[in-house]
Design an enzyme around this catalytic site. Structure first.
Site, short mmCIF file in Angstrom:
data_model
loop_
_atom_site.label_atom_id
_atom_site.label_comp_id
_atom_site.label_asym_id
_atom_site.label_seq_id
_atom_site.Cartn_x
_atom_site.Cartn_y
_atom_site.Cartn_z
N ARG A 259 -29.04 -12.37 -19.53
CA ARG A 259 -28.20 -11.24 -19.01
C ARG A 259 -28.12 -10.08 -19.79
O ARG A 259 -27.37 -10.44 -20.91
CB ARG A 259 -27.03 -11.60 -18.15
N HIS B 227 -22.92 -1.53 -17.45
CA HIS B 227 -21.51 -2.13 -18.08
C HIS B 227 -20.70 -1.22 -18.79
O HIS B 227 -20.85 -1.25 -19.94
CB HIS B 227 -22.29 -3.34 -18.98
N GLU C 195 -17.57 -5.84 -13.81
CA GLU C 195 -16.11 -5.77 -13.91
C GLU C 195 -15.49 -4.35 -13.39
O GLU C 195 -15.04 -3.66 -14.57
CB GLU C 195 -15.56 -6.31 -15.29
N ASN D 264 -17.43 -13.34 -14.04
CA ASN D 264 -16.97 -13.42 -15.16
C ASN D 264 -15.62 -14.07 -15.12
O ASN D 264 -14.54 -13.93 -14.63
CB ASN D 264 -16.79 -12.14 -15.88
N TYR E 58 -12.86 -16.37 -18.08
CA TYR E 58 -12.47 -16.76 -19.30
C TYR E 58 -11.25 -17.58 -19.50
O TYR E 58 -11.02 -18.48 -20.66
CB TYR E 58 -12.26 -15.15 -20.31
N GLU F 274 -20.50 -14.41 -17.22
CA GLU F 274 -19.89 -14.48 -18.41
C GLU F 274 -18.79 -15.60 -18.62
O GLU F 274 -18.28 -15.80 -17.60
CB GLU F 274 -19.19 -13.16 -18.85
C1 GBH Z 1 -15.61 -9.35 -20.59
O1 GBH Z 1 -14.56 -8.85 -19.90
C2 GBH Z 1 -16.66 -8.07 -20.93
O2 GBH Z 1 -17.44 -7.89 -19.76
C3 GBH Z 1 -17.38 -8.17 -22.14
O3 GBH Z 1 -18.16 -6.91 -22.29
C4 GBH Z 1 -16.40 -8.30 -23.16
O4 GBH Z 1 -17.26 -8.22 -24.58
C5 GBH Z 1 -15.93 -9.92 -22.94
O5 GBH Z 1 -15.32 -9.82 -21.90
C6 GBH Z 1 -15.08 -10.37 -23.92
O6 GBH Z 1 -13.94 -9.68 -24.16
O7 GBH Z 1 -5.56 -5.36 -21.56
O8 GBH Z 1 -4.01 -7.11 -20.59
O9 GBH Z 1 -5.36 -5.57 -19.22
C7 GBH Z 1 -13.51 -9.85 -19.96
C8 GBH Z 1 -12.34 -9.70 -19.04
C9 GBH Z 1 -10.38 -8.41 -18.54
C10 GBH Z 1 -10.63 -9.15 -20.66
C11 GBH Z 1 -9.42 -7.67 -18.93
C12 GBH Z 1 -9.57 -8.22 -21.21
C13 GBH Z 1 -7.82 -6.86 -20.47
C14 GBH Z 1 -6.40 -7.54 -20.57
N1 GBH Z 1 -11.53 -8.63 -19.70
N2 GBH Z 1 -8.69 -7.90 -20.11
S1 GBH Z 1 -5.17 -6.33 -20.31
#
Ligand code: GBH
Length: 476
Positions: free
Chosen positions: A74, A120, A166, A306, A308, A377
């Site tokens: 991707r 993106h 996202e 996505n 995490y 992701e």
């Molecule tokens: C992904 O987002 C992205 O798609 C990617 O580009 C990036 O490199 C990867 O994660 C790793 O970070 O500031 O408290 O609101 C991940 C989801 C959602 C993570 C929003 C960070 C911010 C928290 N993101 N979050 S806050």
């Protein structure tokens, strides 16, 4: 616990995070080029101008994917390489198109299936300056539709399309907290422009409509002959109640997922925003016109996920602030009894909690009628990784454990719970430009030595992923 033999897996990246070459072959600037140039926005004062230099190293990246055993890849396109000024009446840059056509041809020749993200986060800067970019309800969806059509026409061999990555982040981080480009926020210490109480909801709405327009074009003009599929990728954490005995915390945990995910997924599957959001936001949340609703409702061939991490959620008390985007609640890494959600990483927002992955896959499957899901992701940073020696960086056991436990949680959601996950892409193929955190936070399964010509060396996690999948994939 198992996954079907036709399950696909591989790695993910995004254009601005890996390509570099921001001034090569006629590329125009994106809002991220502009944002990075503002002092104080990027932790280590860097930008994406060189990054991993992937624009010039497509053969190397494909060889890397091959060596790791990836079945799919991707990546995202840089809109401003293809239409440098972005708009539907602006000139096309053939060199940009040719680059991606060749990349897709080369991936297919290597037997790697491409998944293309159209956008993106790197919106053409000219559109931001011309009419407010993502804030413009009329112009933005039309320009995105035009860009999408050009791409579909140019790259018919790609069968897997993701409109946006996202939209939550583009909206909230770009227009509420100001942590991401273009940096709008009500906080006047951070930005001269922005209204955190209104702009994120307008931007989210416009992204949904633009997604709907691109999907309509694909389905009407390309899908019948190209036979591909198209969807949107949404980010979202699992949410556990801080006190499972407190009905208000239970409700707030559910509301957290609605504000993060259903904000977009409910319109896509049901044609309307969640009641919880309408109730809190009132007329700050735009209404879909009948035409917009028709574009958005039913616009996913698959759900791009996505994922995490997870949080504990405590309900808020009193009236939420106008800039609240969480849903009148607070998030915590420990619950009422002091249980911790997971170990720390380099990312303040990320603590591994594999069980939450399984629970969220189930939550989404139930709410949206068991759609096909592609995990577009999933991955982790590691606390202090960047301070280690290169040898120690390669030995990323923490990340290996993360992937094994998360893949197992997903396999259980499929084989034991009946969810329809069809593919998985690890974030990320290699260390890259981690947005506002610059290069200090690494998410790669491959080490990139930025001081030595962006040399790539697979980490243990990169090599292990094939084994992890071989262990759970059914043999046919
Ligand atoms: C992904 O987002 C992205 O798609 C990617 O580009 C990036 O490199 C990867 O994660 C790793 O970070 O500031 O408290 O609101 C991940 C989801 C959602 C993570 C929003 C960070 C911010 C928290 N993101 N979050 S806050």
């Amino acid at each position: 616990m198992s996954l079907p033999s036709d399950f696909t897996w591989g790695f993910a990246t995004a254009a601005y995070q890996v390509e570099g070459a921001t001034e090569q072959d006629g590329r125009g600037p994106s809002i991220w080029d502009t944002f990075c140039a503002i002092p104080g926005k990027i932790a280590d004062k860097t930008d994406g101008s060189v990054a991993c230099d992937s624009y010039n190293r497509t053969a190397e990246d494909i060889a890397l994917l091959k060596s790791l055993g990836a079945k799919c890849y991707r990546f995202s396109l840089s809109w401003c390489r293809i239409i440098p000024l972005g708009g539907r009446n602006d000139p096309i840059n053939q060199a940009g198109i040719d680059h991606y056509v060749k990349f897709v041809d080369d991936l297919l020749a290597a037997d790697i299936v491409p998944f293309i993200t159209l956008l993106h986060w790197d919106v053409p800067d000219a559109l931001d300056k011309r009419y407010g970019g993502l804030l413009n309800r009329k112009e933005f969806p039309l320009d995105f539709e035009n860009y999408a059509r050009l791409v579909f026409k140019s790259i018919p061999k790609c069968k897997n399309w993701i409109t946006f990555n996202e939209p939550f982040c583009s909206s909230v981080l770009g227009y509420s907290t100001g942590y991401f480009a273009p940096g709008h926020t009500s906080d006047r210490k951070k930005s001269a422009v922005g209204d955190s109480s209104r702009e994120p909801w307008i931007v989210g709405h416009n992204l949904l409509v633009a997604h709907g327009r691109a999907v309509k074009v694909y389905r009407e003009e390309f899908k019948p002959k190209d036979k591909g599929q198209i969807g949107i990728t949404l980010n979202g954490d699992y949410a556990y109640p801080w006190d499972p005995e407190d009905p208000e915390d239970v409700e707030a945990a559910n509301r957290k997922i609605e504000f993060a995910i259903s904000w977009f997924a409910d319109p896509v599957y049901f044609g309307k925003y969640p009641d919880s959001m309408r109730k809190q936001l009132g007329d700050r949340l735009p209404e879909f016109t009948p035409e917009e609703e028709a574009l958005v409702k039913g616009s996913n061939d698959f759900y791009g996920m996505n994922h995490y991490t997870a949080d504990y959620v405590k309900h808020g008390t009193g009236t939420p602030a106008p800039e609240d985007f969480l849903g009148n609640l607070t998030t915590h890494s420990t619950d009422k009894h002091g249980n911790c959600i997971g170990p720390e990483t380099q990312s303040f927002w990320l603590r591994p909690n594999p069980e939450g992955f399984r629970l969220l896959i189930n939550w989404l499957s139930k709410r949206y009628g068991y759609p096909d899901i592609y995990v577009t992701e999933n991955g982790t940073s590691i606390k202090g990784e960047n301070d280690l020696s290169p040898e120690d960086i390669l030995n990323d056991q923490f990340r290996v454990d993360y992937f094994r436990t998360y893949v197992h949680a997903m396999a259980k959601a499929v084989s034991e719970d009946g969810c329809k996950v069809k593919g998985y892409m690890a974030w990320s193929l290699m260390d890259n430009f981690e947005w506002a955190e610059g290069y200090e936070t690494r998410f790669g399964c491959t080490y990139v030595d930025y001081k030595n010509g962006q040399k790539r060396t697979a980490k243990a996690s990169g090599k292990e992923l094939k084994k992890i999948f071989d262990e759970v994939l059914e043999k046919n």
